[in-house]
Design a protein around this motif. Structure first.
Motif, mmCIF file in Angstrom:
data_model
loop_
_atom_site.group_PDB
_atom_site.id
_atom_site.type_symbol
_atom_site.label_atom_id
_atom_site.label_comp_id
_atom_site.label_asym_id
_atom_site.label_seq_id
_atom_site.Cartn_x
_atom_site.Cartn_y
_atom_site.Cartn_z
ATOM 1 N N THR A 78 0.840 -1.184 0.000
ATOM 2 C CA THR A 78 0.000 0.000 0.000
ATOM 3 C C THR A 78 0.885 1.246 0.000
ATOM 4 N N TRP A 79 0.602 2.180 -0.894
ATOM 5 C CA TRP A 79 1.352 3.435 -1.021
ATOM 6 C C TRP A 79 0.503 4.552 -0.447
ATOM 7 N N ILE A 80 1.006 5.143 0.649
ATOM 8 C CA ILE A 80 0.283 6.254 1.264
ATOM 9 C C ILE A 80 0.846 7.568 0.733
ATOM 10 N N GLN A 81 -0.055 8.494 0.380
ATOM 11 C CA GLN A 81 0.334 9.809 -0.101
ATOM 12 C C GLN A 81 -0.473 10.863 0.646
ATOM 13 N N TYR A 82 0.253 11.846 1.204
ATOM 14 C CA TYR A 82 -0.379 12.891 2.009
ATOM 15 C C TYR A 82 -0.684 14.115 1.157
ATOM 16 N N ASP A 83 -1.716 14.830 1.561
ATOM 17 C CA ASP A 83 -2.079 16.091 0.918
ATOM 18 C C ASP A 83 -1.960 17.204 1.951
ATOM 19 N N PRO A 84 -0.777 17.878 2.032
ATOM 20 C CA PRO A 84 -0.570 18.888 3.078
ATOM 21 C C PRO A 84 -1.415 20.143 2.889
#
Length: 594
Positions: A378-384
């Protein structure tokens, strides 16, 4: 909050009025925090500040790195209290502040230069050390600091060049406190034992997840600490310094170790510090410790100013109530020296998570989770750009797990010089026997050892062993080392010397030779011995047959099958394979030794 951070970053990057050589702007400030100065430029700035400090700063060298560079420390104090003796006579607690143990995480250096300037030259923080002494290491890992480049801290938001995590011998100094392999660690231990600080502050930069906090912090769990130190940390750090820091416009959190880095909503846990780490080492020295972790994705200016403000907040607290910290240290030493007086005394050396979690509010960002066609994970990507608050669970609290017995004294035979040299490095007091003496002692027998498959910090760690205490009558030759436990260093000694302690010298591999039999039997001889042993002990044949049936690897190995009998023979047991050489004495035996 965002407006405050933006203002700080813009302020840091703005042009400063130039007053030729009288300008006290630091090198990092002069670059708008795009860069951090070299070690030579750092020392040049420190020399200028010290020269202008009117005797409130002292610049000293306390060691030499493997590549021959000086290790520098700055002492800051009023009233001429620039030595350990004067600090103690004045009743001032000592705070050891260190930066750059991981040189890519260098905010502490640049914040420290600003703090020293504002204390000793500009007068902005003139009262910061009215009642305390600051001992500041601007760069701990100097060789790593000078081995700088743009590719050592992946994803970090400045400065342009970052130091390397290891020192010149590829050792991570923040894993070396107990084993003390590195010359830098030996120099640091000498500095520690000279000053005996009351509080250690270690400055780092975290990586990993993204979130709103510009700083996270960590103190050791109360179960790892002397009660007085645990109480002081809770009141001073949790109760005062962190709220003070946030009142300055920052956002802070306890250290965030996520149970699952792919999904922050699964909660946080204790990262498992131990004596090999800075704050873990301070704990076994009966002292308070604070780990600071700025956030690598925040601009470098924000990180430096955040470090400046948190150190200022802590020093403000110490300065307002110096007696409380001094008393915590004194009471902690008294507590440690009395531990072994209790019947069947023991000390927890490993810890486990408290199974009961607590609610925790995480100020994070929105994120997405995608099935990766690269890793398969699973690839987690944040949206700051999207702040989000999560109600999660915290497993930060710990409970004691494995305990080590606390004897009246430990005994180390004189030939085990690797152990004795570490006692000397840590300044653990001991005496030596002047003549042979026969006493009753407890010796741990270690069986079923297993080691890590890969090296860690230059060692293959002993991961596990079955520990069986045995009572024996032994003759201690003249020159045998005796380490008493009725001393403030009892907790330190137990963590170095007991086989159960995960950072003991045994676990780091300094005594691996005890697991190696030196005498052996040839197969033709063992064939005959095995048959003789079976004839004399039919139960042994049943045990052997059961192992053959249950263990295919054993059954298919001629060597293992013959070793089964050899290891149960007097030719093997006479070698005392697995006999741990550090013995334990009770009070009666200790009286005989002395």
């Amino acid at each position: 909050m965002r407006a405050t951070r933006l203002f700080l970053a813009l302020l840091a990057a703005a042009p400063f009025a130039s007053h030729a050589s009288e300008s006290w702007i630091t090198p990092a400030e002069a670059s708008g925090f795009r860069t951090t100065p070299s070690y030579a430029d750092t020392l040049a700035y420190l020399h200028r500040v010290v020269d202008a400090s009117h005797g409130t700063l002292s610049l000293q060298t306390f060691g030499t790195t493997p590549e021959g560079r000086p290790m520098t420390v700055v002492v800051a104090a009023k009233d001429g209290d620039l030595t350990p003796e004067k600090a103690r006579a004045a009743g001032k607690p000592v705070v050891l502040l260190q930066a750059g143990i991981h040189p890519g995480e260098i905010e502490g250096k640049d914040a420290g230069l600003m703090l020293l300037r504002d204390f000793a030259v500009t007068g902005k923080l003139a009262h910061l050390l009215d009642h305390a002494v600051l001992v500041f290491i601007p760069v701990y890992s100097v060789d790593g600091h000078e081995n700088a480049g743009p590719y050592f801290r992946i994803n970090q938001n400045g400065p342009e060049q970052m130091g390397f995590r290891g020192q010149a011998q590829y050792l991570n100094l923040n894993r070396d406190y107990v084993k003390a392999d590195a010359p830098e660690t030996r120099a640091w231990l000498q500095l520690w034992n000279t000053w005996r600080p009351d509080l250690l502050i270690d400055i780092h930069t975290t990586d990993g997840a993204d979130y709103q906090y510009d700083l996270t912090w960590y103190t050791e769990d109360a179960h790892k600490l002397a009660p007085s130190v645990a109480a002081w940390q809770k009141a001073a750090i949790d109760g005062d310094a962190i709220p003070h820091y946030e009142a300055m416009g920052h956002l802070a959190s306890p250290y965030l170790e996520f149970k699952d880095g792919r999904d922050p909503t699964k909660g946080i846990e204790n990262f498992g510090s131990g004596p090999r780490f800075s704050t873990g080492y301070a704990a076994i020295r009966n002292r308070a410790g604070l780990l600071i972790e700025t956030h690598m994705l925040k601009p470098y200016a924000v990180r430096v100013h955040g470090t400046y403000d948190i150190v200022r907040a802590v020093l403000d607290h110490v300065n307002r109530d110096p007696a409380a910290l001094l008393k915590a240290s004194k009471d902690a030493d008294t507590w440690a020296a009395a531990l072994s007086a209790a019947p069947d005394a023991s000390l927890a050396v490993t810890f486990k998570a408290d199974p009961t979690s607590k609610p925790f509010t995480l100020k994070g960002y929105a994120f997405t989770q995608t099935k990766s066609d690269i890793s398969g994970d699973t690839w987690i990507q944040y949206d700051p750009t999207r702040k989000k608050t999560y109600a999660i669970q915290s497993w930060l609290d710990l409970q004691p797990d494995v305990a080590a017995p606390l004897p009246a004294a430990w005994v180390i035979p004189a030939q085990w010089t690797a152990i004795i040299s570490r006692l000397d490095a840590h300044h653990i007091p001991y005496t030596t026997t002047q003549a042979p003496v026969t006493v009753s002692a407890t010796q741990d027998m270690l069986t079923n050892p297993s080691w890590a498959e890969k090296p860690f910090e230059g060692h293959h760690l002993l991961r596990d062993a079955t520990i069986t205490p045995a009572q024996a009558t032994v003759t201690l030759p003249a020159g045998t080392v005796i380490v008493r436990s009725d001393d403030a260093d009892a907790v330190l000694a137990a963590n170095l010397l007991d086989a159960r302690a995960p950072d003991s010298l045994l676990r780091w591999g300094y005594l691996d030779a005890i697991f190696e039999p030196k005498e052996y039997g040839e197969p033709r001889v063992m064939e005959a011995l095995a048959r003789k042993m079976i004839a004399e002990n039919p139960a042994l044949k049943a045990e052997f047959d059961a192992k053959v049936a249950a263990d295919p690897a054993f059954a298919s190995s001629p060597r293992a099958r013959l070793s089964f009998f050899f290891e149960r023979s007097p030719w093997y047991t006479a070698q005392k394979v697995g006999a741990y050489p550090v013995l334990r004495l009770d009070r009666t035996a200790l009286q005989q030794v002395h």
